[in-house]
Design an enzyme around this catalytic site. Structure first.
Site, PDB file in Angstrom:
ATOM      1  N   ALA A   1      -4.948  -6.305  -7.921  1.00 45.02           N
ATOM      2  CA  ALA A   1      -4.776  -5.900  -9.315  1.00 45.02           C
ATOM      3  C   ALA A   1      -4.162  -4.512  -9.446  1.00 45.02           C
ATOM      4  O   ALA A   1      -3.313  -4.275 -10.313  1.00 45.02           O
ATOM      5  CB  ALA A   1      -6.117  -5.950 -10.042  1.00 45.02           C
TER       6      ALA A   1
ATOM      7  N   ASP B   1     -11.681   0.471 -14.084  1.00 46.46           N
ATOM      8  CA  ASP B   1     -11.808  -0.278 -12.834  1.00 46.46           C
ATOM      9  C   ASP B   1     -13.238  -0.789 -12.656  1.00 46.46           C
ATOM     10  O   ASP B   1     -13.763  -0.843 -11.554  1.00 46.46           O
ATOM     11  CB  ASP B   1     -11.384   0.574 -11.631  1.00 46.46           C
ATOM     12  CG  ASP B   1     -11.325  -0.217 -10.333  1.00 46.46           C
ATOM     13  OD1 ASP B   1     -11.141  -1.443 -10.398  1.00 46.46           O
ATOM     14  OD2 ASP B   1     -11.483   0.377  -9.248  1.00 46.46           O
TER      15      ASP B   1
END
Length: 714
Positions: A208, A330
């Site tokens: 990602a 995150d």
């Protein structure tokens, strides 16, 4: 027939290998014992989960990581000793959970090498090297790690850092099939262990941070043929949506969210309920992290940071619960998930439990996805609590950093709990969490533009560089903590905790012997009383332990196993500046048994030789500042904060490459060492910026901020 083949193989290997020291502690090779002819692994065997083996990643589909064995218990655990150990040939980022079946242990090491060992003696049966494409290492956000294999039928399944899924013959290690699961033009990797449900191998991927679109896929265990694929975030609407679920999810996004992939990679956790026939998948962070860039205007951004339930036969969406709507820090929900039955308010509930990165412990109804409860298990600054009515976090005013710097926040991107597995004991009703505190400064990167193949966080990574003055560094270092927590999921309260020396400690195992086992980053493996948290035993492992332990039984005797190997994102980025006491020595599988008296082979530290420092370059402070900023955004995740390496990969401060301007350019901008895992930044960094990075590294090498500087701070 299988038994006969195994007998012949073991007999041959005993004669040819026993004298070669494969069992490092010198333990005698046990006589070959005939195994059951019915050695095939089935769903029934995983569900029944006999205590003698460890057939699946979390022992059972429920992923509780609890063993009913009682042979090793609170009264005798102090008598544990090393029975045998096996050298994995590397210490870099060993995160494998050993799988034990039919007297054989299967483990993985760096670069996805699979080892089959006799679980009683440590004798090597076979080794398989998939010969991964090491250029793919540059696409791995958090080291070239992997978490082990899966078994089904008579085969072993492993997934590789370069995106392949491989089936091996469990007896010989020969390849049955080898397929690619990713788009090789994108920065996908695989670090998780496969799971297998009714003959389907389930695997996700990572990437990602580097700009990919997440998905999870199912493959036929016999043929390797893809059966279904479930995307975790929507793609470009102009291309059409794969299904109604993706069309629904797209309504929670804004802007051209697909430009940087969107993220949502399912890089680790899964669990399965065979009665409900639901597969639960943990979904990761956004790409980029910064939501104001990824999805301007906000939105929940489904299914980022979510637990998603799908039908394992088809990949059909059933329900989801999102832990961090519109995540921008995150805060993945890829952390370990556990299925259990809990009595809540007098009602027996089928629940799924998770302690994701964001710092809250969640109890969710696994039939419906209904929120039951949540509370923070470590200090949290981004949200005050989870609203009981909506199940959504109540964010603090300063949590989001669009157009500003948010200040020091807890947790940071390392999370309050990372990939390291937790466990649940039905005996105590407690969840044992390898928790940590690691703050971070988030800030908007106002000069952000998407760059293919490198980190795209949309945050100013320079803000998170550790301070160079001792007073501030001392304060920040004191905030870094690691602990083992016993958490009551019904009351949402901590029962006990055991403080470690710092973060990034190993996964957890609980047993009906009243014990909890965990390795630590300071190179120890310990046993704790499951009810009180008292440490009852510990052993020096020579190098840090991040992996999770297991236990199994052969011929009525209980064994406890764990793999050592120092590495991962925290170690690469901060292991040089924030040493744990561990060194990158030998990664091993270690097996313990009551009354065993073996010892680990001695590792002799090399004599320290003072490095010849590169000469300072005649450049301005502005050039060094430019290099520092570029280093923080391109190099720090592997080569360490302030170019202070952890020791797992070359230390740029003292490297001959750093001293040679032409060689430096060839390595960084021409991909000279791409096959060693060093990225080619030729399309990202111009020659001037590359030289500025070199100037910064040389400046750091000649500064007073050496190992003694940082180690002087207690």
């Amino acid at each position: 027939m299988l038994t006969l083949i195994r007998l012949v193989l073991l007999t041959t290997l005993t004669l040819t290998i026993a004298a070669c020291g494969q069992s490092e502690t010198g333990a005698e090779v046990a006589p070959v014992i005939e195994k059951s002819a019915d050695a095939s692994v089935t769903a029934a065997k995983i569900i029944k989960a006999e205590s003698s083996g460890w057939l699946s990643h979390g022992r059972t589909y429920s992923e509780q990581r609890h063993s009913p064995l009682t042979g090793v218990n609170t009264k005798n655990v102090a008598e544990l000793g090393v029975l045998w150990s096996y050298d994995l040939g590397t210490s870099r980022g060993i995160e494998t959970t050993p799988i034990v079946h039919n007297g054989v242990m299967y483990v993985t090491s760096t670069w996805n090498i699979v080892h089959a060992l006799d679980a009683k003696t440590g004798l090597k049966l076979w080794t398989f090297d998939p010969v991964v494409d090491k250029t793919q290492a540059s696409k791995a956000c958090c080291d070239v790690v992997n978490r082990g294999v899966a078994l089904w039928g008579d085969s072993v399944f492993t997934a590789t850092i370069d995106g392949r899924l491989i089936s091996l013959n469990a007896t010989t290690g020969d390849t049955n099939w080898d397929i690619n699961t990713i788009d090789k033009t994108k920065s996908y990797t695989i670090t998780g262990a496969p799971r297998i449900i009714n003959g389907m191998v389930i695997i996700g991927n990572g990437g990602a941070e580097l700009g990919v679109r997440g998905y999870i896929s199912a493959y036929d265990a016999e043929t390797g043929e893809q059966i279904w694929r479930f995307y975790t975030v929507p793609g470009n609407p102009a291309d059409g949506f794969e299904n109604k679920t993706m069309e629904m999810a797209a309504k929670t996004w804004n802007g051209e969210y697909w430009a940087a992939g969107g993220g949502g990679t399912a890089w680790d956790s899964m669990a399965y309920d065979p009665e409900l026939d639901l597969l639960y998948v943990g979904v990761g962070n956004g790409s980029p992290w910064n939501q104001s860039i990824r999805s301007p205007g906000g939105g929940d951004n489904l299914f980022l940071s979510s637990i998603v339930a799908v039908r394992p036969a088809t990949g059909e969406y059933v329900w989801h619960y999102q832990t961090t709507p519109g995540e921008t820090w995150d805060y993945t929900a890829t952390q370990h998930m556990i299925l259990a039955e809990l009595n809540i308010d007098g009602i027996e509930r089928k629940v799924i439990m998770q302690a994701p990165k964001n710092g809250f412990f969640y109890v969710i109804d696994r039939e419906t996805g209904e929120f039951i409860s949540a509370d923070n298990f470590v200090p949290v600054t981004w949200a005050t609590h989870i609203d009981q009515e909506t199940g959504r976090p109540v964010e603090t005013k300063e949590a989001r950093y669009s157009g500003k710097t948010a200040g020091l926040q807890l947790p940071g991107p390392l999370g309050a709990h990372n990939w390291h597995p937790m466990s649940f004991s039905p005996d105590t009703g407690l969840v044992y969490i390898p928790a940590q505190e690691a703050p971070w400064v988030y800030g908007d990167d106002q000069n952000y533009s998407y760059k293919e193949g490198v980190w795209n966080t949309g945050t100013d990574m320079k803000l998170a560089v550790l301070p160079t003055d001792l007073a501030t560094f001392k304060v920040l270092k004191s905030m870094l903590k690691g602990r083992l927590i016993a958490w009551d999921p019904v009351t949402q309260k901590q029962k006990w905790s055991f403080e470690h020396g710092g973060p990034w400690n190993g996964g957890v195992l609980s047993t009906s012997g009243g014990l909890v086992f965990q390795g630590t980053s300071d190179a120890h493996f310990g046993a704790y009383d499951a009810n009180t948290g008292d440490q009852l035993w510990k052993y020096f492992t020579q190098t840090g332990v991040a992996a999770a332990p297991i236990t199994y039984q052969i011929d009525g005797e209980q064994y406890v196993a764990v793999a050592s190997g120092w590495g991962g994102s925290f170690v690469l980025g901060f292991g040089g500046v924030l040493p744990t006491g561990s060194k990158a020595k030998v990664g091993r599988v270690m097996v313990f048994k009551l009354g065993a008296t073996g010892e680990l082979p001695t590792v002799i530290d090399e004599d320290f030789v003072a490095p010849v420092l590169p000469e300072l370059l005649d450049v301005s402070e502005e050039v060094i500042a430019k290099g520092s900023s570029a280093y923080a955004n391109a190099c720090v995740t592997c080569h360490g904060d302030q170019a202070f390496s952890s020791g797992l990969i070359p230390n740029l401060r003292y490297s001959a490459i750093t001293k040679n301007a032409d060689l430096w350019q060839k390595v960084i901008r021409e991909g000279m060492f791409a096959e060693r895992g060093m990225p080619n930044f030729g399309t990202i960094l111009d020659a001037e910026t590359t030289e500025a990075i070199r100037a910064f590294v040389i400046s750091e090498a000649n500064s007073v901020r050496d190992a003694n500087f940082y180690n002087s701070v207690e």
